[in-house]
Write a protein that holds these residues in place. Structure first.
Motif, short mmCIF file in Angstrom:
data_model
loop_
_atom_site.label_atom_id
_atom_site.label_comp_id
_atom_site.label_asym_id
_atom_site.label_seq_id
_atom_site.Cartn_x
_atom_site.Cartn_y
_atom_site.Cartn_z
N TYR A 87 0.90 -1.16 0.00
CA TYR A 87 0.00 0.00 0.00
C TYR A 87 0.93 1.20 0.00
O TYR A 87 1.58 1.49 1.02
CB TYR A 87 -0.88 0.04 1.25
CG TYR A 87 -2.04 -0.96 1.25
CD1 TYR A 87 -2.99 -0.95 0.23
CD2 TYR A 87 -2.20 -1.86 2.30
CE1 TYR A 87 -4.06 -1.84 0.24
CE2 TYR A 87 -3.28 -2.74 2.32
CZ TYR A 87 -4.20 -2.73 1.29
OH TYR A 87 -5.25 -3.59 1.31
N ASN A 142 -4.47 -8.89 14.58
CA ASN A 142 -4.97 -7.72 13.86
C ASN A 142 -3.86 -7.06 13.05
O ASN A 142 -2.75 -6.87 13.55
CB ASN A 142 -5.50 -6.67 14.84
CG ASN A 142 -6.83 -7.08 15.44
OD1 ASN A 142 -6.94 -7.25 16.64
ND2 ASN A 142 -7.82 -7.25 14.61
N GLY A 143 -4.20 -6.70 11.84
CA GLY A 143 -3.30 -5.86 11.04
C GLY A 143 -2.12 -6.56 10.40
O GLY A 143 -1.23 -5.91 9.85
N GLY A 148 -2.19 -8.46 7.78
CA GLY A 148 -2.32 -8.52 6.32
C GLY A 148 -3.26 -9.60 5.80
O GLY A 148 -3.25 -9.89 4.61
N LYS A 149 -4.08 -10.16 6.68
CA LYS A 149 -4.98 -11.24 6.26
C LYS A 149 -5.98 -10.77 5.19
O LYS A 149 -6.13 -11.39 4.14
CB LYS A 149 -5.75 -11.81 7.47
CG LYS A 149 -4.86 -12.32 8.58
CD LYS A 149 -5.66 -12.86 9.76
CE LYS A 149 -6.59 -11.88 10.45
NZ LYS A 149 -5.90 -10.74 11.10
N THR A 150 -6.66 -9.66 5.49
CA THR A 150 -7.65 -9.15 4.54
C THR A 150 -6.97 -8.74 3.23
O THR A 150 -7.48 -8.99 2.14
CB THR A 150 -8.42 -7.96 5.16
OG1 THR A 150 -9.14 -8.46 6.28
CG2 THR A 150 -9.37 -7.32 4.17
N THR A 151 -5.81 -8.13 3.35
CA THR A 151 -5.07 -7.72 2.15
C THR A 151 -4.75 -8.95 1.29
O THR A 151 -4.88 -8.90 0.06
CB THR A 151 -3.76 -7.00 2.56
OG1 THR A 151 -4.11 -5.90 3.41
CG2 THR A 151 -2.99 -6.51 1.36
N GLN A 163 -14.88 -9.28 4.95
CA GLN A 163 -14.94 -8.91 6.37
C GLN A 163 -15.99 -7.81 6.54
O GLN A 163 -16.04 -6.87 5.75
CB GLN A 163 -13.56 -8.40 6.81
CG GLN A 163 -13.45 -8.15 8.29
CD GLN A 163 -12.00 -7.96 8.74
OE1 GLN A 163 -11.10 -7.73 7.94
NE2 GLN A 163 -11.78 -8.07 10.03
N GLN A 223 -9.96 -15.11 13.56
CA GLN A 223 -9.23 -14.78 14.79
C GLN A 223 -9.79 -15.56 15.97
O GLN A 223 -9.19 -15.56 17.04
CB GLN A 223 -9.32 -13.29 15.08
CG GLN A 223 -8.57 -12.49 14.06
CD GLN A 223 -7.90 -11.29 14.67
OE1 GLN A 223 -7.15 -11.38 15.63
NE2 GLN A 223 -8.18 -10.14 14.09
N1 LIG Z 1 -6.44 0.63 1.89
C1 LIG Z 1 -5.33 0.65 2.64
N2 LIG Z 1 -4.40 1.62 2.47
C2 LIG Z 1 -3.26 1.64 3.22
N3 LIG Z 1 -2.97 0.74 4.19
C3 LIG Z 1 -3.86 -0.22 4.42
C4 LIG Z 1 -5.10 -0.33 3.67
N4 LIG Z 1 -5.79 -1.40 4.12
C5 LIG Z 1 -5.04 -1.94 5.10
N5 LIG Z 1 -3.88 -1.24 5.28
C6 LIG Z 1 -2.81 -1.58 6.24
O1 LIG Z 1 -2.28 -2.84 5.84
C7 LIG Z 1 -1.98 -3.63 6.97
C8 LIG Z 1 -2.71 -4.95 6.88
O2 LIG Z 1 -4.13 -4.72 6.98
P1 LIG Z 1 -5.20 -5.85 6.82
O3 LIG Z 1 -6.55 -5.22 6.85
O4 LIG Z 1 -4.85 -6.68 5.65
O5 LIG Z 1 -4.96 -6.70 8.16
P2 LIG Z 1 -5.82 -7.88 8.82
O6 LIG Z 1 -4.83 -8.92 9.18
O7 LIG Z 1 -6.94 -8.23 7.95
O8 LIG Z 1 -6.37 -7.18 10.16
P3 LIG Z 1 -7.73 -7.46 10.97
O9 LIG Z 1 -7.49 -8.72 11.74
O10 LIG Z 1 -7.85 -6.28 11.88
O11 LIG Z 1 -8.86 -7.56 10.00
C9 LIG Z 1 -2.36 -2.79 8.20
O12 LIG Z 1 -1.19 -2.17 8.66
C10 LIG Z 1 -3.32 -1.78 7.64
O13 LIG Z 1 -3.28 -0.59 8.38
#
Ligand SMILES: Nc1ncnc2c1ncn2[C@@H]1O[C@H](COP(=O)(O)OP(=O)(O)OP(=O)(O)O)[C@@H](O)[C@H]1O
Ligand SMILES: [Mg+2]
Length: 234
Positions: free
Chosen positions: A11, A36-37, A39-42, A83, A194
């Motif tokens: 990102y 949390n955070g 990168g799972k959703t990414t 999500q 989670q």
């Molecule tokens: N659209 C975006 N632009 C910039 N950074 C982002 C964006 N979406 C997520 N991030 C950052 O990327 C990283 C991974 O985020 P992601 O949502 O993939 O995590 P996650 O594991 O799904 O978290 P959660 O368990 O809270 O859902 C985090 O540091 C987040 O702040």
């Protein structure tokens, strides 16, 4: 079969996914764990083509799909439950289910087996999505993804904020999809979670992410002896 190799995603200047690899096979529930955070959703959005990747390959049933649009990936049999559910609050339950069939021909009916999986949806067909409880909305989001009969179902934290009785129902549906398929159609399930106990119970295979990297993976039966819960405890 889904196979992901050497996936990198950014990102802006932030390197989020670092050399991620994984696979998900029909008949199996593969769980993706991580705090949390991490990168799972990414990662899941990258698989769907909802965020661009920098490099790496995503192979689905023998075809590289990393340059395909989300629409093409959906057409090739990949279903996604995002999500937070992202159902259409002002549309009826029935119309939400129809949205899942949007890329099929206009006359494709909503498959009856969705109501066998989630009987509550049949009773609520004419209600607006936004009037359902959180758990009912989650069931609707899953049913919407299942409407076109995908052979890979990707779910991003389906238990988040959901009451325990509905979590159990969702777990049963996930197991049934992997074991018996949908409408005689074998399904691979990639489940991001989670809620550790729920994930462990369903896992045929697991992977754990930390700061954008896969730090552990293996068969679900080894999760306990490997102490995987410690890696994801908050
Ligand atoms: N659209 C975006 N632009 C910039 N950074 C982002 C964006 N979406 C997520 N991030 C950052 O990327 C990283 C991974 O985020 P992601 O949502 O993939 O995590 P996650 O594991 O799904 O978290 P959660 O368990 O809270 O859902 C985090 O540091 C987040 O702040
Ligand atoms: Mg997430």
């Amino acid at each position: 079969m889904l196979t992901v190799q050497n996936l990198h995603q950014y990102y802006g200047g932030s390197h989020i996914l670092r050399d991620v690899g994984l696979s998900a096979a029909p008949g199996q529930v593969t769980v993706l764990l991580g705090r949390n955070g991490v990168g799972k959703t990414t990662l899941l959005k990258s698989l769907m083509g909802l965020v661009p990747i920098k490099s790496g390959t995503i192979t689905w049933n023998g075809q590289p799909i990393q340059h395909q649009t989300p629409y093409e990936r959906a057409r090739s049999g990949i279903g996604f439950v995002p999500q937070g559910r992202e159902i259409f609050g002002r549309l009826t339950v029935e119309d939400n289910l129809r949205m899942g069939l949007a890329y099929k021909s206009g006359s494709t009916p909503i498959p009856e087996h969705l109501y066998t999986l989630f009987p509550v949806l049949k009773q609520m067909l004419k209600r607006r999505g936004g009037d359902l409880s959180g758990g009912q909305q989650q069931q609707l989001a899953i049913a919407r993804a299942l409407a076109p009969s995908p052979s890979l179902l990707i779910l991003d934290e389906p238990t988040e904020g959901i009451q325990p009785s509905i979590i159990k129902d969702i777990g049963r549906v996930i197991r049934q999809l992997a074991d018996h398929g949908l409408d005689g159609h074998p399904v691979a399930v990639l489940l991001c979670e989670q809620y550790y106990d729920f994930a462990e119970e369903l896992a045929d295979a697991y992977l754990v992410m930390e700061r954008g990297e896969v730090i552990a993976h293996g068969p679900g039966s080894e999760m306990q002896e490997k102490g995987i819960q410690r890696l994801v405890a908050i």
